[in-house]
Design an enzyme around this catalytic site. Structure first.
Site, mmCIF file in Angstrom:
data_model
loop_
_atom_site.group_PDB
_atom_site.id
_atom_site.type_symbol
_atom_site.label_atom_id
_atom_site.label_comp_id
_atom_site.label_asym_id
_atom_site.label_seq_id
_atom_site.Cartn_x
_atom_site.Cartn_y
_atom_site.Cartn_z
ATOM 1 C CE LYS A 152 -1.370 -4.175 -3.998
ATOM 2 N NZ LYS A 152 -1.459 -4.753 -2.661
ATOM 3 C CE LYS A 155 -1.000 -7.391 -6.284
ATOM 4 N NZ LYS A 155 -1.219 -7.401 -4.881
#
Ligand code: PBG
Length: 325
Positions: free
Chosen positions: A196, A249
């Site tokens: 992330k 992400k």
């Protein structure tokens, strides 16, 4: 290799049936996960200004949205909770009667075949908007991990099929796996936000979830967009700690990372096509500058082509409605 004029690539592009025969990548409703924001109350539907088409809803309305998703062939939802009361330690995040815990129970009671996934992070529950407990101006890793494990157990106890830690604390996947097993939930899966990045593309989400940090940013926990070898280390580490599915992400600016994580781990890869990526398309489409549905389809296709097995998308229902004809 035959050359022009013997080889004409356009032969295979002449009609839709022909194009469909040679199409390499497909996006199907069954590949999509719908994110939903749940608030307290009944009959509440509050549009999120920065994300045209996305709403915060109370649990009763959420069940209707989830029911539509299921009917359209979308197998899963990912829940984010927005509590009425926030505090320094984010206690509503791991309360048995928290907003997400109650919504999960309701969803599983009314739609037992729906896969319910929950975001495990404290940023929506803390008054300061950080992902955990603050010590000396930064998020304290180890004490936060304990709370995240508690939170995951309350989600599993409410009936969540999958818990998805998005905090980026070190060691949280192992701690969550241990806590779930210890509490009698060995079948609850972990979808870890393994990779992330500290991204500008989360801006609209923080509006939707009311989780903009009061001070500082998330760069001490989330990854530097410049790094891909580090992404592979993060993903391998999470797999070793017990992650069942690993996430990358955001998605569009990190297609190379999706591809490499898939190859390096051999595990199912989930891509989160995040709020800012969605909002950019919606904003340009509203102005008539691009064809929104086509742009969304193209974005989703590229994410699948890069290697994502599944995609979390705010456009999931609209996409599935189109397929539905
Ligand atoms: C943290 C969390 C965030 C998103 C999902 N989980 C925000 C953040 O890290 O600041 C972002 C999702 C999106 O932008 O769509 N709980």
């Amino acid at each position: 290799m035959p050359r022009f004029p013997a080889f004409r690539a356009r032969r295979l592009r002449r009609s839709e049936p022909m194009r469909a025969l040679v199409r390499e990548t497909e996006v199907r409703p069954q590949d999509l996960i719908l994110p939903l924001f749940v608030v307290e109350g009944e009959g509440v539907r509050r549009p999120v200004a920065s994300m045209a088409g996305v709403e915060q809803t109370s649990a009763d309305e959420l069940v209707r949205d989830a029911e539509e998703a299921l009917r359209l062939g979308i197998p899963a939802v990912l829940l984010f909770g927005i509590p009425d009361h926030k505090d320094e330690a984010g206690t509503q995040g791991y309360a048995e009667e928290g907003v997400v815990q109650r919504a999960v129970r309701r969803l599983k009671a009314e739609l037992p075949e729906l896969l319910v996934m929950t975001d495990v992070c404290l940023c929506e529950y803390t008054s300061h908007g950080h992902c955990g407990l603050i010590r000396a101006g930064d998020v304290d890793n180890d004490s936060t991990v304990e709370l995240l494990a508690r939170m995951a157990v309350t989600h599993a106890a409410a009936g969540a099929d999958v818990v998805a830690p998005s905090d980026m604390m070190d060691g949280r996947v192992g701690a969550i796996r241990g806590a779930l097993d210890g509490a009698g939930f060995p079948q609850t899966a972990i979808l870890s936000y393994a990779v992330k990045y500290a991204s500008a593309f989360y801006g609209p989400f923080r509006d939707a979830a009311g989780s903009t940090p009061e001070f500082g940013d998330r760069r001490t926990a989330q990854m530097d967009p410049a790094n891909v070898r580090e992404a592979l280390r993060e993903a391998r580490q999470d797999v070793e700690e017990g992650a069942d599915i690993v996430m990358v992400k955001p998605a569009l600016a990190y297609l190379d990372v999706i591809h490499r994580v898939k190859e390096a781990t051999g595990y199912p890869v989930c891509a989160y096509h995040v709020s800012g990526e969605y909002a950019m398309i919606q904003a340009a489409a509203e102005r008539g500058w691009i064809d929104g549905p086509r742009a969304h389809r193209e974005a989703l296709t590229s994410i699948r082509r890069a290697g994502a097995d599944m995609i979390i998308s705010y456009w999931a229902r609209q996409f599935a409605r189109e397929q539905d004809g």
